[in-house]
Design a protein around this motif. Structure first.
Motif, PDB file in Angstrom:
ATOM      1  N   UNK A 146      46.226  25.683  30.122  1.00 17.48           N
ATOM      2  CA  UNK A 146      47.271  24.780  29.641  1.00 17.48           C
ATOM      3  C   UNK A 146      48.613  24.946  30.348  1.00 17.48           C
ATOM      4  N   UNK A 147      48.805  26.082  31.045  1.00 21.58           N
ATOM      5  CA  UNK A 147      50.077  26.353  31.721  1.00 21.58           C
ATOM      6  C   UNK A 147      49.805  26.911  33.111  1.00 21.58           C
ATOM      7  N   UNK A 148      50.827  26.859  33.956  1.00 19.21           N
ATOM      8  CA  UNK A 148      50.684  27.403  35.305  1.00 19.21           C
ATOM      9  C   UNK A 148      50.636  28.922  35.276  1.00 19.21           C
ATOM     10  N   UNK A 149      49.617  29.460  35.938  1.00 14.64           N
ATOM     11  CA  UNK A 149      49.475  30.907  36.147  1.00 14.64           C
ATOM     12  C   UNK A 149      49.049  31.076  37.597  1.00 14.64           C
ATOM     13  N   UNK A 150      49.671  31.978  38.296  1.00 12.98           N
ATOM     14  CA  UNK A 150      49.332  32.192  39.692  1.00 12.98           C
ATOM     15  C   UNK A 150      47.904  32.700  39.854  1.00 12.98           C
ATOM     16  N   UNK A 151      47.195  32.154  40.837  1.00 17.10           N
ATOM     17  CA  UNK A 151      45.808  32.563  41.102  1.00 17.10           C
ATOM     18  C   UNK A 151      45.673  34.070  41.331  1.00 17.10           C
ATOM     19  N   UNK A 152      46.632  34.729  41.984  1.00 17.71           N
ATOM     20  CA  UNK A 152      46.472  36.173  42.175  1.00 17.71           C
ATOM     21  C   UNK A 152      46.416  36.965  40.867  1.00 17.71           C
ATOM     22  N   UNK A 153      47.058  36.466  39.822  1.00 21.48           N
ATOM     23  CA  UNK A 153      47.044  37.173  38.534  1.00 21.48           C
ATOM     24  C   UNK A 153      45.620  37.244  37.994  1.00 21.48           C
ATOM     25  N   UNK A 154      44.942  36.125  37.980  1.00 18.28           N
ATOM     26  CA  UNK A 154      43.572  36.082  37.450  1.00 18.28           C
ATOM     27  C   UNK A 154      42.639  36.910  38.338  1.00 18.28           C
ATOM     28  N   UNK A 155      42.758  36.733  39.634  1.00 19.82           N
ATOM     29  CA  UNK A 155      41.904  37.478  40.561  1.00 19.82           C
ATOM     30  C   UNK A 155      42.147  38.978  40.443  1.00 19.82           C
ATOM     31  N   UNK A 156      43.410  39.380  40.288  1.00 19.16           N
ATOM     32  CA  UNK A 156      43.729  40.805  40.177  1.00 19.16           C
ATOM     33  C   UNK A 156      43.048  41.407  38.955  1.00 19.16           C
ATOM     34  N   UNK A 157      43.158  40.754  37.816  1.00 17.33           N
ATOM     35  CA  UNK A 157      42.544  41.290  36.598  1.00 17.33           C
ATOM     36  C   UNK A 157      41.025  41.351  36.724  1.00 17.33           C
ATOM     37  N   UNK A 158      40.440  40.338  37.366  1.00 17.19           N
ATOM     38  CA  UNK A 158      38.993  40.325  37.563  1.00 17.19           C
ATOM     39  C   UNK A 158      38.565  41.518  38.421  1.00 17.19           C
ATOM     40  N   UNK A 159      39.239  41.746  39.539  1.00 14.62           N
ATOM     41  CA  UNK A 159      38.895  42.878  40.410  1.00 14.62           C
ATOM     42  C   UNK A 159      39.218  44.213  39.763  1.00 14.62           C
ATOM     43  N   UNK A 160      40.319  44.247  38.994  1.00 12.95           N
ATOM     44  CA  UNK A 160      40.705  45.509  38.368  1.00 12.95           C
ATOM     45  C   UNK A 160      39.612  46.012  37.433  1.00 12.95           C
ATOM     46  N   UNK A 161      39.024  45.127  36.647  1.00 13.93           N
ATOM     47  CA  UNK A 161      37.967  45.590  35.741  1.00 13.93           C
ATOM     48  C   UNK A 161      36.785  46.133  36.535  1.00 13.93           C
ATOM     49  N   UNK A 162      36.481  45.515  37.681  1.00 18.68           N
ATOM     50  CA  UNK A 162      35.411  46.041  38.540  1.00 18.68           C
ATOM     51  C   UNK A 162      35.773  47.417  39.098  1.00 18.68           C
ATOM     52  N   UNK A 163      37.021  47.576  39.521  1.00 23.91           N
ATOM     53  CA  UNK A 163      37.455  48.872  40.050  1.00 23.91           C
ATOM     54  C   UNK A 163      37.397  49.945  38.970  1.00 23.91           C
ATOM     55  N   UNK A 164      37.820  49.614  37.760  1.00 27.48           N
ATOM     56  CA  UNK A 164      37.765  50.589  36.673  1.00 27.48           C
ATOM     57  C   UNK A 164      36.325  51.003  36.383  1.00 27.48           C
ATOM     58  N   UNK A 165      35.395  50.056  36.524  1.00 31.67           N
ATOM     59  CA  UNK A 165      33.975  50.362  36.332  1.00 31.67           C
ATOM     60  C   UNK A 165      33.487  51.376  37.369  1.00 31.67           C
ATOM     61  N   UNK A 166      33.774  51.134  38.651  1.00 32.49           N
ATOM     62  CA  UNK A 166      33.294  52.072  39.674  1.00 32.49           C
ATOM     63  C   UNK A 166      34.038  53.404  39.598  1.00 32.49           C
ATOM     64  N   UNK A 167      35.296  53.388  39.202  1.00 33.60           N
ATOM     65  CA  UNK A 167      36.018  54.657  39.008  1.00 33.60           C
ATOM     66  C   UNK A 167      35.408  55.458  37.860  1.00 33.60           C
ATOM     67  N   UNK A 168      35.000  54.768  36.793  1.00 35.13           N
ATOM     68  CA  UNK A 168      34.350  55.461  35.676  1.00 35.13           C
ATOM     69  C   UNK A 168      33.060  56.123  36.147  1.00 35.13           C
ATOM     70  N   UNK A 169      32.291  55.421  36.963  1.00 35.81           N
ATOM     71  CA  UNK A 169      31.066  56.004  37.511  1.00 35.81           C
ATOM     72  C   UNK A 169      31.393  57.209  38.397  1.00 35.81           C
ATOM     73  N   UNK A 170      32.440  57.094  39.183  1.00 34.22           N
ATOM     74  CA  UNK A 170      32.845  58.214  40.039  1.00 34.22           C
ATOM     75  C   UNK A 170      33.233  59.423  39.194  1.00 34.22           C
ATOM     76  N   UNK A 171      33.890  59.181  38.065  1.00 39.78           N
ATOM     77  CA  UNK A 171      34.272  60.287  37.163  1.00 39.78           C
ATOM     78  C   UNK A 171      33.065  60.902  36.471  1.00 39.78           C
ATOM     79  N   UNK A 172      31.965  60.188  36.458  1.00 35.62           N
ATOM     80  CA  UNK A 172      30.718  60.709  35.888  1.00 35.62           C
ATOM     81  C   UNK A 172      29.852  61.301  37.008  1.00 35.62           C
ATOM     82  N   UNK A 173      30.428  62.212  37.752  1.00 30.10           N
ATOM     83  CA  UNK A 173      29.694  62.883  38.838  1.00 30.10           C
ATOM     84  C   UNK A 173      29.065  61.874  39.786  1.00 30.10           C
ATOM     85  N   UNK A 174      29.870  60.911  40.220  1.00 28.99           N
ATOM     86  CA  UNK A 174      29.405  59.851  41.116  1.00 28.99           C
ATOM     87  C   UNK A 174      28.183  59.111  40.560  1.00 28.99           C
ATOM     88  N   UNK A 175      28.149  58.950  39.260  1.00 27.42           N
ATOM     89  CA  UNK A 175      27.086  58.199  38.602  1.00 27.42           C
ATOM     90  C   UNK A 175      25.966  59.045  38.039  1.00 27.42           C
TER      91      UNK A 175
END
Length: 187
Positions: A146-175
């Motif tokens: 309904x309002x203007x939001x910059x495309x990088x904001x949405x893309x950043x949050x999407x990638x950030x959740x993926x990065x947090x996922x792989x970092x969590x795996x790394x913290x678990x003895x690399x999976x």
């Protein structure tokens, strides 16, 4: 640089707050909710950092700063008063996340199952941060309908959740210590 000399203003006592362009809106306004949830994601990353060190902590430190940039972007609607000179998220920040995802994921074994949030304290907190980030992403995409939001904001949050996922795996003895989902295990 921001300088805060006074913490309370009483300006929000009637249930309104100011956006970055000076416009007053209800505290339950969708833009305020999205910005607040990005802040909440940042706080959960701060908790996760209590259990990380080295390269992972450096990555999370940079992300926390970037999330403040994202919040500044979200709280100042494009095109409005002060909107043109506002701090905006960039695709370079998204590209950096992608590089980190690729770098960290290269050391992890492929997945044969979904992962349950948990394992080490660091991984558990990163999974929490991931889910809060996904909630922020949902709110931002709802706002963008309904309002203007910059495309990088949405893309950043999407990638950030993926990065947090792989970092969590790394913290678990690399999976190796990931907690795997066993479909139907308790029927």
């Amino acid at each position: 640089m921001v300088r805060l000399t006074r913490i309370y203003t009483r300006g929000g006592d009637a249930g309104e707050t100011s956006l970055g362009d000076g416009r007053r809106v209800a505290k339950h306004d969708l833009r305020v909710a999205a910005t607040g949830t990005v802040d909440e994601a940042n706080a959960t990353i701060g908790l996760a950092r209590l259990h990380t060190k080295g390269a992972a902590d450096a990555v999370l430190s940079r992300i926390q700063n970037d999330l403040f940039d994202l919040g500044a972007d979200l709280c100042t609607p494009p095109g409005g008063r002060r909107g043109d000179g506002a701090l905006r998220a960039t695709m370079a920040q998204v590209t950096w996340l992608e590089g980190e995802i690729d770098r960290i994921n290269a050391a992890l074994s492929p997945l044969d199952s979904f992962i349950l949030p948990g394992g080490s304290p660091g991984a558990a907190n990163l999974h929490l941060a991931r889910t809060v980030t996904r909630r922020a992403e949902r709110l931002v995409t709802e706002l963008a309908a309904t309002e203007d939001v910059g495309a990088p904001v949405i893309a950043y949050l999407n990638r950030l959740s993926d990065l947090l996922f792989v970092l969590a795996r790394a913290c678990n003895d690399d999976g190796a210590s990931d907690v795997l989902w066993i479909p139907g295990a308790n029927r």
